[in-house]
Design an enzyme around this catalytic site. Structure first.
Site: not given
Ligand code: TYD
Length: 137
Positions: A52
């Protein structure tokens, strides 16, 4: 946003016979005020994270333990950073597509962010990301 603005920041190190200590301060060692930190750990072998970009959020990524690769893409150019030192901080500006892979066993990815969590700030569709870059140029 150009990939040229991505940079590795070498953090201070205090070394003595008791071991090592590194640190970072907002707006001194890193170019933003800290609103949030989070960490990624226990990543199963072969899994990737990220995939992303953010509209506003800027981040510092540090391999506190172990190693992993961060692949960055500004829509025109791609660059891979292999992180494996706890005193190297990778600065990723907003508007850069990123994903992370090749996590070693027991690696710990620590991230310092310039905004609080907001799902609306995510761009999770790569084609839309590329389209937004084309529309701007
Ligand atoms: P995500 O950003 O999709 O993880 P990555 O980019 O590492 O693949 O986040 C995974 C899950 O955690 C998603 O449901 C959102 C949640 N999340 C939070 O609630 N707070 C945060 O600060 C972050 C980074 C993620």
């Amino acid at each position: 946003m150009s990939i040229d603005l991505v940079k590795i920041i070498k953090l201070p190190k205090s070394l003595d016979e008791r071991g090592n200590l590194s640190f970072l301060e907002e707006e001194r060692h890193i170019p933003f005020k800290i609103k949030r930190s989070y960490w990624i750990y226990d990543v199963p072998g072969g899994e990737a994270r990220g995939g992303h970009s953010y509209h506003k959020n800027e981040e510092i990524i540090i391999a506190l333990s172990g190693s992993f690769d961060v692949i960055l893409d500004d829509g025109n150019n791609k660059k891979t950073y292999s992180l494996n030192r706890s005193y190297y901080a990778l600065f990723v500006p907003k508007g850069i597509w990123r994903y992370m892979e090749n996590f070693s066993t027991n690696s710990l990815c620590f991230i310092v962010a310039s905004t609080v969590f907001d799902e609306e700030d995510y761009q999770r569709d790569y084609q839309q990301f590329i389209n937004s870059k084309i529309n701007k140029s």
